[in-house]
Design a protein around this motif. Structure first.
Motif, PDB file in Angstrom:
ATOM      1  N   THR A 232       0.832  -1.205   0.000  1.00 39.42           N
ATOM      2  CA  THR A 232       0.000   0.000   0.000  1.00 39.42           C
ATOM      3  C   THR A 232       0.864   1.252   0.000  1.00 39.42           C
ATOM      4  O   THR A 232       0.626   2.199  -0.758  1.00 39.42           O
ATOM      5  CB  THR A 232      -0.927   0.006   1.233  1.00 39.42           C
ATOM      6  N   VAL A 233       1.875   1.258   0.861  1.00 36.35           N
ATOM      7  CA  VAL A 233       2.788   2.398   0.931  1.00 36.35           C
ATOM      8  C   VAL A 233       3.497   2.601  -0.411  1.00 36.35           C
ATOM      9  O   VAL A 233       3.642   3.737  -0.886  1.00 36.35           O
ATOM     10  CB  VAL A 233       3.816   2.190   2.065  1.00 36.35           C
ATOM     11  N   TYR A 234       3.923   1.493  -1.040  1.00 33.19           N
ATOM     12  CA  TYR A 234       4.630   1.603  -2.324  1.00 33.19           C
ATOM     13  C   TYR A 234       3.704   2.121  -3.429  1.00 33.19           C
ATOM     14  O   TYR A 234       4.130   2.919  -4.271  1.00 33.19           O
ATOM     15  CB  TYR A 234       5.215   0.255  -2.728  1.00 33.19           C
ATOM     16  N   LEU A 235       2.452   1.673  -3.428  1.00 33.12           N
ATOM     17  CA  LEU A 235       1.498   2.153  -4.429  1.00 33.12           C
ATOM     18  C   LEU A 235       1.291   3.654  -4.299  1.00 33.12           C
ATOM     19  O   LEU A 235       1.203   4.373  -5.296  1.00 33.12           O
ATOM     20  CB  LEU A 235       0.164   1.412  -4.292  1.00 33.12           C
ATOM     21  N   PHE A 236       1.202   4.133  -3.064  1.00 30.74           N
ATOM     22  CA  PHE A 236       1.039   5.573  -2.872  1.00 30.74           C
ATOM     23  C   PHE A 236       2.329   6.323  -3.186  1.00 30.74           C
ATOM     24  O   PHE A 236       2.288   7.487  -3.585  1.00 30.74           O
ATOM     25  CB  PHE A 236       0.546   5.871  -1.452  1.00 30.74           C
ATOM     26  N   TYR A 237       3.461   5.656  -3.024  1.00 29.06           N
ATOM     27  CA  TYR A 237       4.735   6.251  -3.444  1.00 29.06           C
ATOM     28  C   TYR A 237       4.719   6.466  -4.959  1.00 29.06           C
ATOM     29  O   TYR A 237       5.104   7.527  -5.458  1.00 29.06           O
ATOM     30  CB  TYR A 237       5.894   5.345  -3.035  1.00 29.06           C
ATOM     31  N   LEU A 238       4.248   5.453  -5.716  1.00 27.56           N
ATOM     32  CA  LEU A 238       4.146   5.580  -7.171  1.00 27.56           C
ATOM     33  C   LEU A 238       3.121   6.632  -7.552  1.00 27.56           C
ATOM     34  O   LEU A 238       3.323   7.422  -8.474  1.00 27.56           O
ATOM     35  CB  LEU A 238       3.777   4.232  -7.796  1.00 27.56           C
ATOM     36  N   LEU A 239       1.989   6.632  -6.818  1.00 34.14           N
ATOM     37  CA  LEU A 239       0.913   7.577  -7.112  1.00 34.14           C
ATOM     38  C   LEU A 239       1.350   9.017  -6.866  1.00 34.14           C
ATOM     39  O   LEU A 239       0.855   9.943  -7.513  1.00 34.14           O
ATOM     40  CB  LEU A 239      -0.297   7.254  -6.233  1.00 34.14           C
ATOM     41  N   SER A 240       2.300   9.199  -5.959  1.00 34.96           N
ATOM     42  CA  SER A 240       2.745  10.557  -5.619  1.00 34.96           C
ATOM     43  C   SER A 240       3.364  11.268  -6.808  1.00 34.96           C
ATOM     44  O   SER A 240       3.427  12.497  -6.838  1.00 34.96           O
ATOM     45  CB  SER A 240       3.751  10.501  -4.465  1.00 34.96           C
TER      46      SER A 240
END
Length: 259
Positions: A232-240
């Motif tokens: 989840t954290v990595y997906l939001f890192y990409l989304l950022s």
């Protein structure tokens, strides 16, 4: 007033935080950084005040008896203080934690709001605090990101991942200590058991609770939710990386139209 999943109120909870956060960004984008920071602090303090009234109501209803639920160590309650110190200290790591960890889990709590259906009424501080409190976490964090307070890098992702791991381990220890000292269950960071109606229930079913001395732990469940957290954290890192592209595109269009 009873809450129902996929009602107008539920859709409002899911959609409106993005709209409100963007309106706040547009309204204050030309203000100074200090003014933007004060708006963030004001919203966080309001959210903490709401949480305080919610806890006072629970304390009174329980007959003025202490319970672990009154300590704001649940993920979304804890998020208020992450945002408070992030704005106050202008701390990049805390802002990263708020965006990469607290934001997605607060939004999941709005999306999987099954727990609200068990409330006899949501017209009390507890019901209002659940709805408005989770919405505020999403709104404030997105506002902070749109306003340029949050800068996500790969290094920041690993810092947040390590911090999340530490918090999960500590929460499991604290849950067990409260169970032994107060004979009162707590479920900080959902390490004790999953929130009903969420994907965490599946993770919990993968393992069994084992006893290590006086401590109880579902090791497979703990590992599964940690992996879920990392993803989840990595997906939001990409989304950022996508948000700045949209904002820059919008600003370029706006600047072109004013020429």
């Amino acid at each position: 007033m009873k809450f129902h999943l996929w009602s107008f109120l539920h859709y409002f909870m899911i959609i409106s935080p993005f709209i409100i956060a963007y309106i706040l960004y547009i309204a204050y984008k030309d203000k100074s950084e200090d003014s933007k920071r004060k708006i963030g602090l004001f919203l966080v303090l309001f959210s903490i005040l709401l949480l305080l009234f919610r806890n006072i109501e629970i304390f009174i209803i329980q007959g003025f008896i202490f319970s672990p639920e009154l300590i704001p160590l649940q993920i979304c309650h804890f998020a208020n203080f992450v945002l408070l110190f992030a704005f106050y200290k202008r701390d990049d790591t805390l802002f990263g934690l708020a965006f990469l960890f607290n934001l997605p889990l607060a939004y999941l709590s709005l999306l999987f709001a099954d727990g609200l259906e068990h409330y006899s009424s949501i017209l009390n501080f507890r019901g209002v605090a659940y709805i408005l409190g989770h919405m505020l976490i999403v709104i404030i964090t997105l506002y902070a990101y749109f306003s340029g307070f949050i800068h996500i890098t790969l290094k920041k992702y690993f810092q947040v991942a390590k911090l999340v791991t530490l918090l999960y381990i500590i929460s499991s220890v604290v849950n067990n200590i409260f169970r032994l000292l107060f004979n009162s269950p707590s479920n900080y960071f959902y390490t004790e058991h999953p929130e009903p109606g969420t994907p965490l229930e599946y993770f919990y079913s993968l393992g069994n609770v084992v006893e290590i001395g006086a401590f109880r732990i579902n090791i497979i469940y703990m590992i599964a939710i940690l992996l879920f957290g990392y993803i989840t954290v990595y997906l939001f890192y990409l989304l950022s990386f996508e948000f700045p592209k949209y904002i820059n595109k919008h600003n370029e269009k706006e600047n072109y139209e004013t020429i």
